[in-house]
Scaffold this motif. Structure first.
Motif, PDB file in Angstrom:
ATOM      1  N   ALA A  11      14.041  40.224  -1.423  1.00 24.41           N
ATOM      2  CA  ALA A  11      14.746  41.152  -2.316  1.00 24.41           C
ATOM      3  C   ALA A  11      15.039  40.494  -3.662  1.00 24.41           C
ATOM      4  O   ALA A  11      14.898  41.118  -4.718  1.00 24.41           O
ATOM      5  CB  ALA A  11      16.037  41.632  -1.658  1.00 24.41           C
ATOM      6  N   ARG A  12      15.425  39.230  -3.632  1.00 23.68           N
ATOM      7  CA  ARG A  12      15.699  38.514  -4.881  1.00 23.68           C
ATOM      8  C   ARG A  12      14.418  38.343  -5.698  1.00 23.68           C
ATOM      9  O   ARG A  12      14.418  38.537  -6.924  1.00 23.68           O
ATOM     10  CB  ARG A  12      16.317  37.146  -4.573  1.00 23.68           C
ATOM     11  N   PHE A  13      13.330  37.965  -5.022  1.00 28.85           N
ATOM     12  CA  PHE A  13      12.053  37.825  -5.729  1.00 28.85           C
ATOM     13  C   PHE A  13      11.598  39.166  -6.285  1.00 28.85           C
ATOM     14  O   PHE A  13      11.057  39.233  -7.397  1.00 28.85           O
ATOM     15  CB  PHE A  13      10.990  37.274  -4.781  1.00 28.85           C
ATOM     16  N   ASP A  14      11.824  40.242  -5.532  1.00 28.78           N
ATOM     17  CA  ASP A  14      11.421  41.578  -5.965  1.00 28.78           C
ATOM     18  C   ASP A  14      12.098  41.948  -7.279  1.00 28.78           C
ATOM     19  O   ASP A  14      11.456  42.422  -8.231  1.00 28.78           O
ATOM     20  CB  ASP A  14      11.779  42.584  -4.870  1.00 28.78           C
ATOM     21  N   PHE A  15      13.407  41.708  -7.364  1.00 28.59           N
ATOM     22  CA  PHE A  15      14.111  42.059  -8.595  1.00 28.59           C
ATOM     23  C   PHE A  15      13.703  41.138  -9.742  1.00 28.59           C
ATOM     24  O   PHE A  15      13.622  41.576 -10.901  1.00 28.59           O
ATOM     25  CB  PHE A  15      15.624  42.001  -8.391  1.00 28.59           C
ATOM     26  N   ALA A  16      13.447  39.869  -9.419  1.00 26.08           N
ATOM     27  CA  ALA A  16      12.947  38.957 -10.455  1.00 26.08           C
ATOM     28  C   ALA A  16      11.611  39.445 -10.998  1.00 26.08           C
ATOM     29  O   ALA A  16      11.355  39.398 -12.210  1.00 26.08           O
ATOM     30  CB  ALA A  16      12.809  37.547  -9.879  1.00 26.08           C
ATOM     31  N   TRP A  17      10.754  39.946 -10.125  1.00 26.43           N
ATOM     32  CA  TRP A  17       9.462  40.491 -10.545  1.00 26.43           C
ATOM     33  C   TRP A  17       9.658  41.713 -11.445  1.00 26.43           C
ATOM     34  O   TRP A  17       9.015  41.836 -12.495  1.00 26.43           O
ATOM     35  CB  TRP A  17       8.645  40.863  -9.305  1.00 26.43           C
ATOM     36  N   ILE A  18      10.552  42.604 -11.055  1.00 28.92           N
ATOM     37  CA  ILE A  18      10.785  43.830 -11.810  1.00 28.92           C
ATOM     38  C   ILE A  18      11.287  43.508 -13.218  1.00 28.92           C
ATOM     39  O   ILE A  18      10.789  44.054 -14.217  1.00 28.92           O
ATOM     40  CB  ILE A  18      11.795  44.732 -11.070  1.00 28.92           C
ATOM     41  N   THR A  19      12.273  42.616 -13.324  1.00 32.00           N
ATOM     42  CA  THR A  19      12.817  42.291 -14.649  1.00 32.00           C
ATOM     43  C   THR A  19      11.809  41.515 -15.484  1.00 32.00           C
ATOM     44  O   THR A  19      11.733  41.698 -16.710  1.00 32.00           O
ATOM     45  CB  THR A  19      14.112  41.475 -14.510  1.00 32.00           C
ATOM     46  N   THR A  20      11.025  40.646 -14.846  1.00 27.47           N
ATOM     47  CA  THR A  20      10.008  39.885 -15.571  1.00 27.47           C
ATOM     48  C   THR A  20       8.969  40.809 -16.196  1.00 27.47           C
ATOM     49  O   THR A  20       8.555  40.613 -17.347  1.00 27.47           O
ATOM     50  CB  THR A  20       9.322  38.881 -14.630  1.00 27.47           C
ATOM     51  N   MET A  76      13.754  49.745 -13.096  1.00 23.82           N
ATOM     52  CA  MET A  76      14.672  48.625 -12.942  1.00 23.82           C
ATOM     53  C   MET A  76      16.086  49.105 -12.612  1.00 23.82           C
ATOM     54  O   MET A  76      16.770  48.526 -11.758  1.00 23.82           O
ATOM     55  CB  MET A  76      14.690  47.772 -14.202  1.00 23.82           C
ATOM     56  N   GLU A  77      16.539  50.158 -13.281  1.00 23.39           N
ATOM     57  CA  GLU A  77      17.869  50.675 -12.980  1.00 23.39           C
ATOM     58  C   GLU A  77      17.922  51.225 -11.559  1.00 23.39           C
ATOM     59  O   GLU A  77      18.941  51.086 -10.869  1.00 23.39           O
ATOM     60  CB  GLU A  77      18.252  51.741 -14.000  1.00 23.39           C
ATOM     61  N   MET A  78      16.848  51.854 -11.093  1.00 21.25           N
ATOM     62  CA  MET A  78      16.796  52.319  -9.713  1.00 21.25           C
ATOM     63  C   MET A  78      16.858  51.133  -8.753  1.00 21.25           C
ATOM     64  O   MET A  78      17.506  51.198  -7.695  1.00 21.25           O
ATOM     65  CB  MET A  78      15.514  53.117  -9.483  1.00 21.25           C
ATOM     66  N   ALA A  79      16.205  50.022  -9.131  1.00 20.72           N
ATOM     67  CA  ALA A  79      16.156  48.849  -8.252  1.00 20.72           C
ATOM     68  C   ALA A  79      17.530  48.211  -8.078  1.00 20.72           C
ATOM     69  O   ALA A  79      17.775  47.548  -7.062  1.00 20.72           O
ATOM     70  CB  ALA A  79      15.167  47.830  -8.808  1.00 20.72           C
ATOM     71  N   PHE A  80      18.436  48.384  -9.036  1.00 20.10           N
ATOM     72  CA  PHE A  80      19.786  47.872  -8.857  1.00 20.10           C
ATOM     73  C   PHE A  80      20.413  48.442  -7.588  1.00 20.10           C
ATOM     74  O   PHE A  80      20.982  47.713  -6.774  1.00 20.10           O
ATOM     75  CB  PHE A  80      20.661  48.230 -10.066  1.00 20.10           C
ATOM     76  N   GLY A  81      20.332  49.748  -7.442  1.00 22.44           N
ATOM     77  CA  GLY A  81      20.922  50.376  -6.271  1.00 22.44           C
ATOM     78  C   GLY A  81      20.204  50.031  -4.984  1.00 22.44           C
ATOM     79  O   GLY A  81      20.832  49.914  -3.924  1.00 22.44           O
ATOM     80  N   ILE A  82      18.879  49.887  -5.046  1.00 27.86           N
ATOM     81  CA  ILE A  82      18.096  49.608  -3.837  1.00 27.86           C
ATOM     82  C   ILE A  82      18.258  48.162  -3.401  1.00 27.86           C
ATOM     83  O   ILE A  82      18.521  47.882  -2.219  1.00 27.86           O
ATOM     84  CB  ILE A  82      16.610  49.925  -4.081  1.00 27.86           C
ATOM     85  N   LEU A  83      18.119  47.228  -4.316  1.00 30.15           N
ATOM     86  CA  LEU A  83      18.068  45.811  -3.971  1.00 30.15           C
ATOM     87  C   LEU A  83      19.417  45.114  -4.108  1.00 30.15           C
ATOM     88  O   LEU A  83      19.652  44.088  -3.445  1.00 30.15           O
ATOM     89  CB  LEU A  83      17.041  45.097  -4.850  1.00 30.15           C
TER      90      LEU A  83
END
Length: 477
Positions: A11-20, A76-83
């Motif tokens: 999950a942490r890597f996923d959000f890092a990927w999204i923001t990158t 990315m904003e959607m991913a905040f709630g998911i991850l």
């Protein structure tokens, strides 16, 4: 590693990927909006058709980047709630409102004027169109302010109390005007302008190397290089300023960026060696090997010859950030800043000697090739700068108040892999589509044949005479 721990890391890597992936697009969009305003202003001031043609061409590149930024930003904003559901709930009283302010005062503001900027040619007056372009540039910069403000609060969380798992705002002034934002926002805003200038210069260099529309693209290359002579050194200065803020607000983060473990040497003297390269040992309490320069660390961080700089060994092991990623990403960012500085001075020197004029510019083959190759450098600098900023804050999601594992959503390994696969596919599709359409716009090139739209102020007030031969004929009253 247990399945739950693996799911957390995914999950942490996923959000890092999204923001990158997302951060590829907004900086160039913000910077291009500023340059489009300048080009259109020059067109109105000089009535030089070249500026109009350049506006319309780079506007198409702007639209491609804008669309990609919107698509990945919403994701990315959607991913905040998911991850990061627990973090979103805990920080909602502040974080949610800041993102809401960004939507109302920047995103919706920009959405209104961007329609006028793209579709208003010939339908509104030239001055009104310039006003629309100005507001697109201003609103995109406001968007950067709010996003950086929210992230800076995570770096220096002032103005809140953390009670029963929720951040309660006790001072909006302290929260919004936190110490980190005064360094982070100017640094990012100048980075946006720098990446846009290098992008415009690289595109212009490509056309000049291909000997296509050389007279048209000589102008933006020359202006971009002159601007970079100011912008590139300014970015280096702002980077140093934010380093001083980090040293005060997050000494552990700074120590990780510098690979600095021991505040003092064995004899009690301050350890001020700056490590150029190296690798941490297995115990993570020092470097197994390194190449160092004495006193440079103190000069960089305290602007003195031998003042002590706090080392990682002064912090508990469970509060130390990882070292390898911020250490090397920071050095890559600094090296790119130096390379762009050299490119700017090279271009400025050529401009000063008149070698960027139409008579000589196509003779500068090596400079044009270097400028074209440099287009990837600002992107890499923004990536590595963002990695440095985010990874060096670990293990905190809100520095000193909430740890990352407390903010990550609890999900099964299967669900974590599902979201990772989905976001990877989506972001890659957006990236490939963006590169494809940017390349297509460049292959097609600028439109130099369509008529320049008339100024509607004149069209509404004109008087047709007997010798008017075309509906495009305009004569002001």
């Amino acid at each position: 590693m247990s399945p739950d721990d693996l799911a957390l890391h995914i999950a942490r890597f996923d959000f890092a990927w999204i923001t990158t992936m997302h951060i590829l697009y907004p900086p160039i969009t913000i910077g291009l909006a500023m340059l489009l305003f300048f080009a259109e202003w020059r067109w109105l001031r000089t009535d030089d058709e070249k500026w109009y043609r350049l506006c319309r061409f780079f506007e198409r590149l702007f639209v491609v980047n804008f669309g990609a930024g919107v698509a990945t930003g919403v994701t990315m904003e959607m991913a905040f709630g998911i991850l990061y559901g627990p973090f979103s709930q805990a920080a909602g009283p502040l974080f949610g409102q800041v993102l809401g302010y960004e939507t109302i005062t920047a995103f919706m503001y920009e959405a209104g004027f961007i329609g006028l900027m793209i579709f208003g040619w010939g339908k509104i007056s030239r001055r009104m169109h310039l006003f629309a372009t100005f507001n697109v540039a201003l609103s995109s910069s406001l968007s950067a302010w709010w996003i950086l403000d929210a992230n800076s609060w995570m770096q220096s969380p002032d103005g809140v109390e953390y009670i029963n798992g929720v951040f309660h705002v006790v001072s909006w002034k302290d929260a919004l005007l936190n110490p980190d934002v005064f360094g982070a926002f100017p640094h990012m805003l100048v980075a946006c302008l720098e990446i846009a200038l290098v992008f415009v210069a690289a595109v212009s260099a490509w056309f000049l190397l291909k000997n296509r529309h050389a007279e048209l693209f000589q102008k933006p290359l020359k202006y971009a290089m002159i601007a970079l002579v100011v912008v590139a050194p300014l970015q280096v200065y702002l980077g140093d300023s934010i380093g001083l803020i980090t040293a005060k607000q997050q000494p552990a983060a700074l120590a990780a960026m510098e690979g600095h473990y021991d505040t003092y040497n064995a004899d009690g003297t301050p350890n001020t060696d700056w490590k150029v390269v190296g690798w941490p040992n297995a115990a993570n309490d020092g470097f197994a090997w390194s190449i160092s320069i004495p006193h440079v660390l103190s000069l960089l961080e305290t602007h003195t010859w031998s003042s002590p700089v706090t080392g990682l060994n002064d912090f508990p092991m469970d509060e130390r950030p990882p070292v390898v990623i911020p250490f090397y990403s920071f050095r890559v960012m600094v090296a790119i800043g130096g390379a762009l500085l050299l490119l700017a001075f090279w271009g400025g020197f050529l401009a000063l000697r008149g070698r960027l004029s139409m008579a000589y510019i196509r003779e500068q083959k090596w400079f044009l090739r270097a400028t074209l190759a440099a287009v990837v450098l600002p992107y890499l600098a923004i990536w590595t700068g963002w990695w440095t900023r985010e990874v060096s804050r670990q293990p905190w999601i809100v520095y000193g108040m909430m740890r990352v594992e407390e903010g990550v959503s609890q999900m099964s390994l299967q669900i974590a892999l599902f979201w990772l696969a989905g976001f990877v596919v989506f972001e890659l599709a957006v990236l490939f589509g963006t590169v494809y359409f940017l390349a297509k716009v460049c292959r097609i090139g600028p439109d130099i044949e369509s008529p320049i739209p008339p100024d509607t102020r004149q069209r509404l007030g004109h008087i047709e005479s007997d010798d008017d031969t075309s509906p495009e004929y305009i004569r002001p009253v």
